[in-house]
Design an enzyme around this catalytic site. Structure first.
Site, short mmCIF file in Angstrom:
data_model
loop_
_atom_site.label_atom_id
_atom_site.label_comp_id
_atom_site.label_asym_id
_atom_site.label_seq_id
_atom_site.Cartn_x
_atom_site.Cartn_y
_atom_site.Cartn_z
N LYS A 1 -14.54 16.40 5.30
CA LYS A 1 -13.82 15.22 5.79
C LYS A 1 -12.32 15.35 5.54
O LYS A 1 -11.51 15.12 6.44
CB LYS A 1 -14.34 13.96 5.06
CG LYS A 1 -13.44 12.75 5.22
CD LYS A 1 -13.93 11.55 4.42
CE LYS A 1 -13.57 11.56 2.96
NZ LYS A 1 -12.32 10.86 2.59
N ASN A 2 -11.94 15.72 4.33
CA ASN A 2 -10.51 15.71 3.98
C ASN A 2 -9.74 16.90 4.54
O ASN A 2 -8.52 16.97 4.40
CB ASN A 2 -10.33 15.61 2.46
CG ASN A 2 -10.70 14.22 1.96
OD1 ASN A 2 -10.87 13.28 2.76
ND2 ASN A 2 -10.82 14.07 0.65
N ARG B 1 -6.90 4.56 4.52
CA ARG B 1 -5.56 4.98 4.07
C ARG B 1 -5.11 6.28 4.70
O ARG B 1 -3.91 6.50 4.90
CB ARG B 1 -5.58 5.20 2.56
CG ARG B 1 -5.83 3.99 1.73
CD ARG B 1 -5.74 4.39 0.28
NE ARG B 1 -4.45 5.02 0.04
CZ ARG B 1 -3.33 4.36 -0.18
NH1 ARG B 1 -3.35 3.06 -0.23
NH2 ARG B 1 -2.21 5.01 -0.39
N CYS C 1 -5.61 0.29 -3.21
CA CYS C 1 -7.04 0.39 -2.92
C CYS C 1 -7.80 0.35 -4.22
O CYS C 1 -7.19 0.30 -5.30
CB CYS C 1 -7.35 1.61 -2.06
SG CYS C 1 -7.60 3.11 -2.96
N ARG D 1 -1.83 3.92 -5.34
CA ARG D 1 -1.66 4.95 -4.32
C ARG D 1 -0.42 4.77 -3.45
O ARG D 1 -0.52 4.59 -2.24
CB ARG D 1 -2.93 5.04 -3.46
CG ARG D 1 -4.16 5.33 -4.30
CD ARG D 1 -5.40 5.51 -3.48
NE ARG D 1 -5.45 6.79 -2.81
CZ ARG D 1 -6.46 7.17 -2.04
NH1 ARG D 1 -7.48 6.37 -1.86
NH2 ARG D 1 -6.45 8.34 -1.46
N PRO D 2 0.75 4.88 -4.05
CA PRO D 2 1.98 4.80 -3.25
C PRO D 2 2.13 6.01 -2.33
O PRO D 2 1.43 7.01 -2.49
CB PRO D 2 3.09 4.80 -4.32
CG PRO D 2 2.49 5.45 -5.51
CD PRO D 2 1.01 5.16 -5.47
N ASP E 1 5.48 7.04 -1.58
CA ASP E 1 6.92 7.28 -1.66
C ASP E 1 7.29 8.75 -1.45
O ASP E 1 8.34 9.05 -0.87
CB ASP E 1 7.44 6.79 -3.03
CG ASP E 1 6.66 7.39 -4.20
OD1 ASP E 1 5.42 7.30 -4.17
OD2 ASP E 1 7.28 7.95 -5.12
N ASP F 1 -12.41 13.67 -7.17
CA ASP F 1 -13.47 13.24 -6.25
C ASP F 1 -14.88 13.62 -6.74
O ASP F 1 -15.87 13.29 -6.08
CB ASP F 1 -13.24 13.83 -4.85
CG ASP F 1 -12.08 13.15 -4.14
OD1 ASP F 1 -11.66 12.07 -4.58
OD2 ASP F 1 -11.59 13.72 -3.15
N ILE G 1 -5.71 11.55 -12.31
CA ILE G 1 -5.09 11.44 -10.98
C ILE G 1 -4.90 9.99 -10.55
O ILE G 1 -3.84 9.60 -10.10
CB ILE G 1 -5.92 12.19 -9.90
CG1 ILE G 1 -6.23 13.62 -10.35
CG2 ILE G 1 -5.22 12.15 -8.54
CD1 ILE G 1 -5.06 14.55 -10.41
N ARG H 1 -18.38 6.37 4.90
CA ARG H 1 -17.04 6.86 5.26
C ARG H 1 -16.95 8.36 5.13
O ARG H 1 -16.17 8.99 5.83
CB ARG H 1 -16.00 6.24 4.33
CG ARG H 1 -15.87 4.75 4.51
CD ARG H 1 -14.83 4.24 3.60
NE ARG H 1 -13.58 4.96 3.87
CZ ARG H 1 -12.42 4.63 3.38
NH1 ARG H 1 -12.34 3.60 2.57
NH2 ARG H 1 -11.35 5.32 3.67
#
Ligand code: EPU
Length: 427
Positions: free
Chosen positions: A25-26, A96, A120, A125-126, A128, A308, A330, A400
């Site tokens: 997925k990622n 996201r 979330c 989870r910025p 920037d 994960d 993380i 998801r």
């Protein structure tokens, strides 16, 4: 009362047999987003049919891309004509990773408007660092009315140091750099296999990329990106999830396509815990006969132990012999599964960013709630070994990111099924 879907897991069955690991997925998500760079069709094989992929398809279609699944199962994306450059709040809110269209859209059309993702369940989870990098490449960025508004007449190569090796941040900058003038150097870049897979796709497009898989990636943009076809790498987190499911049930499972070279930290920890993991050709076989030994784990960017996999590994450690400490470095709030595992009889105490897990001989089934994708997987895994029935709510989180999850578990002999259950309206 309302009706919601849940997974009902009957514990106590050893997993045995063979399944094939799906595409990652990622890796699929950023590579799908990279199709926005190309005037022509892009053919992607091994894209998992999961909800997040469907959501990104919807977003690409809103932007004007034509997206179809071919008969052979490949995903074909043709972004020759784009008609919009706005990623609306309604979609970004549900995923996201929609932020991945920011870099390629800006590079291709000179402007992009993407809803600013909110916090979330697992942390603030910025983004920037995505924005800082794009600004260094010459973009003008404003945040207005909840939207990131980015403009750039022409992106220019830059030397960008990332304070943290952000995964989607590195991916966004790689895609922006793909059409930028001159050379971009990303320092402290993420080294995840998914980043390497995106770099491979960009090379197939005609972009020069060097250093992917290390902390310094160099990109030389192209003016005319080509159509390409690409096969997405297997999902290392899906593989890791099934490895833990096999281990917790004292099973014997073969995972076709699982890549040991992407799973070294996970395989290392499983072996330390006494679980046997063998590579057999392009498969990994996982077997175990007894309760695991407790081993400490600390999540870290790749090649460290993946965040994960933290929740799933904690489910395994909850029945280990001995005590261990699992530290999450993380995300600041990725322990929402802890209370649910405790409802199943696990003995876990939270101390800041660490969970102290005292292994217990058995878990008991209970109704529990998935709060995010990997927390959900950990609860299903705990349910596989728990006495009696576990009802896992919040299945939309699992859908998801796990392709045919119940089907694959059932093929290995697990007793799992989807059920509907009554919940109070405000529940
Ligand atoms: N961070 C910042 N500023 C930024 C970007 C990140 O401070 O601009 C921080 C984050 O808040 C976090 C850390 O850096 O504390 C790492 O976050 P990262 O940006 O690497 O995460 P991500 O790119 O948003 C991807 C995966 C996640 C996975 C993380 C970490 C995708 C689509 N998502 O997220 O996957 O947990 O990397 O490996 O690739 C999942 O699949 O369940 C999932 C959550």
């Amino acid at each position: 009362m309302g009706v919601k879907r849940a997974y009902l897991v009957e514990g106590g069955y050893r997993l045995r047999g063979e399944i094939t690991i799906s595409g990652a997925k990622n890796a699929a998500l950023p590579i799908m987003a990279s199709s926005l760079l190309v005037e022509g069709p892009v053919v992607l094989e091994n894209v998992p049919r999961v909800k997040d992929v469907e959501t990104l398809i919807e977003l690409l279609q809103i932007l004007g891309a034509k997206v179809t699944w071919s008969e052979g199962g490949s995903l074909v994306i043709d972004a020759s004509e784009l008609k919009d450059s706005t990623a609306p709040h309604e979609l970004v809110r549900t995923m996201r990773a929609s932020i991945l269209v920011l870099g390629p859209l800006l590079a291709r059309t000179g402007e992009a408007k993407v809803s600013l993702p909110g916090g979330c369940a697992i942390g603030a989870r910025p983004i920037d660092l995505h924005l800082k990098g794009l600004e260094m490449m010459g973009a003008e960025i404003k945040v207005e009315r909840g939207y990131i508004q980015a403009k750039a007449r022409k992106l220019k190569g830059a030397r960008i140091y990332l304070d943290l090796p952000t995964v989607t941040g590195t991916e966004n900058l790689l895609m922006a750099a793909a059409l930028a003038e001159g050379e971009t150097v990303i320092e402290n870049a993420a080294r995840e296999p998914e980043v390497v897979d995106l770099a491979k796709a960009l090379k197939e497009m005609g972009v020069e990329v060097e250093g992917e898989g290390t902390g310094i990636i160099k990109v030389r943009g192209t003016k005319s990106p080509k159509s390409f076809s690409h096969r997405v790498i297997p999902d290392r987190i899906e593989a890791g999830t099934f490895m833990v499911a096999a281990a917790i049930t004292n099973g014997n499972v073969t995972l076709k396509g699982a890549r040991a070279d992407h799973l070294e930290a996970v395989v290392g920890k499983l072996r330390e815990a006494g679980i046997e993991v063998d590579q057999q050709g392009d498969s990994l076989r996982v077997s175990s006969w007894d309760r695991p030994r407790a081993v400490d784990v600390r999540t870290a960017p790749y090649p460290g132990f993946p965040t994960d996999m933290q929740a799933q590994f904690m489910a395994l450690m909850s029945i280990a012999r001995g005590l261990c400490v699992i530290t999450e470095t993380i995300f600041e709030n990725r322990f929402l599964h802890v209370n649910e595992l405790r409802r199943m009889g696990a003995d876990i105490r939270l101390q800041g960013q660490s969970a102290v897990v005292q292994g217990v001989p058995y878990l008991t089934g209970a109704p529990v709630m998935a709060t995010d994708l990997r927390a959900g997987a950990s609860l299903v895994i705990a349910g596989l070994v728990a006495e009696g029935e576990t009802l896992v709510g919040g299945v939309q989180h699992l859908e998801r990111g796990y392709e045919r999850f119940l089907e694959k578990l059932s093929a290995l002999g697990a007793r799992v099924k989807e059920v509907e259950h009554e919940v109070p309206e405000d529940g």
